[in-house]
Design a protein around this motif. Structure first.
Motif, PDB file in Angstrom:
ATOM      1  N   CYS A  34       0.831  -1.199   0.000  1.00 33.69           N
ATOM      2  CA  CYS A  34       0.000   0.000   0.000  1.00 33.69           C
ATOM      3  C   CYS A  34       0.870   1.255   0.000  1.00 33.69           C
ATOM      4  O   CYS A  34       0.597   2.207  -0.724  1.00 33.69           O
ATOM      5  CB  CYS A  34      -0.931  -0.006   1.214  1.00 33.69           C
ATOM      6  N   ARG A  35       1.915   1.249   0.815  1.00 38.94           N
ATOM      7  CA  ARG A  35       2.803   2.415   0.876  1.00 38.94           C
ATOM      8  C   ARG A  35       3.409   2.706  -0.486  1.00 38.94           C
ATOM      9  O   ARG A  35       3.474   3.860  -0.909  1.00 38.94           O
ATOM     10  CB  ARG A  35       3.909   2.170   1.911  1.00 38.94           C
ATOM     11  N   LYS A  36       3.875   1.678  -1.172  1.00 42.81           N
ATOM     12  CA  LYS A  36       4.472   1.880  -2.499  1.00 42.81           C
ATOM     13  C   LYS A  36       3.436   2.402  -3.483  1.00 42.81           C
ATOM     14  O   LYS A  36       3.710   3.310  -4.264  1.00 42.81           O
ATOM     15  CB  LYS A  36       5.080   0.577  -3.001  1.00 42.81           C
ATOM     16  N   LYS A  37       2.240   1.813  -3.447  1.00 46.43           N
ATOM     17  CA  LYS A  37       1.176   2.219  -4.359  1.00 46.43           C
ATOM     18  C   LYS A  37       0.760   3.671  -4.128  1.00 46.43           C
ATOM     19  O   LYS A  37       0.470   4.401  -5.070  1.00 46.43           O
ATOM     20  CB  LYS A  37      -0.031   1.298  -4.174  1.00 46.43           C
ATOM     21  N   GLU A  38       0.776   4.102  -2.875  1.00 45.51           N
ATOM     22  CA  GLU A  38       0.326   5.450  -2.513  1.00 45.51           C
ATOM     23  C   GLU A  38       1.489   6.442  -2.373  1.00 45.51           C
ATOM     24  O   GLU A  38       1.311   7.531  -1.822  1.00 45.51           O
ATOM     25  CB  GLU A  38      -0.469   5.405  -1.207  1.00 45.51           C
ATOM     26  N   HIS A  39       2.673   6.061  -2.837  1.00 42.79           N
ATOM     27  CA  HIS A  39       3.852   6.934  -2.831  1.00 42.79           C
ATOM     28  C   HIS A  39       4.206   7.424  -1.425  1.00 42.79           C
ATOM     29  O   HIS A  39       4.629   8.569  -1.246  1.00 42.79           O
ATOM     30  CB  HIS A  39       3.658   8.116  -3.773  1.00 42.79           C
ATOM     31  N   TYR A  40       4.007   6.578  -0.437  1.00 45.08           N
ATOM     32  CA  TYR A  40       4.384   6.834   0.962  1.00 45.08           C
ATOM     33  C   TYR A  40       3.739   8.084   1.552  1.00 45.08           C
ATOM     34  O   TYR A  40       4.292   8.713   2.444  1.00 45.08           O
ATOM     35  CB  TYR A  40       5.906   6.897   1.118  1.00 45.08           C
ATOM     36  N   LEU A  41       2.572   8.454   1.057  1.00 44.46           N
ATOM     37  CA  LEU A  41       1.855   9.589   1.636  1.00 44.46           C
ATOM     38  C   LEU A  41       1.408   9.206   3.047  1.00 44.46           C
ATOM     39  O   LEU A  41       0.801   8.156   3.244  1.00 44.46           O
ATOM     40  CB  LEU A  41       0.657   9.978   0.770  1.00 44.46           C
ATOM     41  N   TRP A  43      -0.914  10.033   5.129  1.00 42.73           N
ATOM     42  CA  TRP A  43      -2.322   9.856   5.482  1.00 42.73           C
ATOM     43  C   TRP A  43      -2.966   8.678   4.746  1.00 42.73           C
ATOM     44  O   TRP A  43      -4.120   8.372   4.970  1.00 42.73           O
ATOM     45  CB  TRP A  43      -3.106  11.145   5.217  1.00 42.73           C
ATOM     46  N   LYS A  44      -2.218   8.063   3.875  1.00 42.96           N
ATOM     47  CA  LYS A  44      -2.715   6.876   3.181  1.00 42.96           C
ATOM     48  C   LYS A  44      -2.325   5.633   3.985  1.00 42.96           C
ATOM     49  O   LYS A  44      -1.426   5.664   4.808  1.00 42.96           O
ATOM     50  CB  LYS A  44      -2.113   6.780   1.770  1.00 42.96           C
ATOM     51  N   CYS A  45      -3.000   4.556   3.764  1.00 41.82           N
ATOM     52  CA  CYS A  45      -2.685   3.254   4.375  1.00 41.82           C
ATOM     53  C   CYS A  45      -2.777   3.280   5.900  1.00 41.82           C
ATOM     54  O   CYS A  45      -2.115   2.492   6.581  1.00 41.82           O
ATOM     55  CB  CYS A  45      -1.300   2.757   3.949  1.00 41.82           C
ATOM     56  N   GLU A  46      -3.578   4.174   6.440  1.00 41.13           N
ATOM     57  CA  GLU A  46      -3.677   4.277   7.895  1.00 41.13           C
ATOM     58  C   GLU A  46      -4.225   2.996   8.512  1.00 41.13           C
ATOM     59  O   GLU A  46      -3.767   2.580   9.571  1.00 41.13           O
ATOM     60  CB  GLU A  46      -4.543   5.466   8.291  1.00 41.13           C
TER      61      GLU A  46
END
Length: 72
Positions: A34-41, A43-46
């Motif tokens: 998830c982190r890779k997919k969301e570019h380590y943002l 607030w993502k993948c919480e």
């Protein structure tokens, strides 16, 4: 923890470092994906992060309890 086992092959495929291959590795793999997919943002993948950190905390509490029991 929850009875899930992550195989060596799954950890190798996901490039999980050896030091992170513990009882919660089965949760770290989807978190890192998830982190890779969301570019380590941040607030993502919480949800994935919370589940992984909860597993780590429960594992820590279990090890503390076992250590206290072995001292008695």
């Amino acid at each position: 923890m929850s009875g899930f086992a992550t195989t060596k092959e799954a950890c190798d495929d996901a490039q999980v470092p050896q030091v992170w291959r513990d009882t919660c590795a089965h949760l770290l793999i989807p978190l890192n994906e998830c982190r890779k997919k969301e570019h380590y943002l941040p607030w993502k993948c919480e949800h994935e992060r919370h589940v992984y950190e909860l597993c780590q905390y429960k594992d820590y509490k279990k090890r503390v309890k076992e250590a206290e029991a072995s001292r008695q």
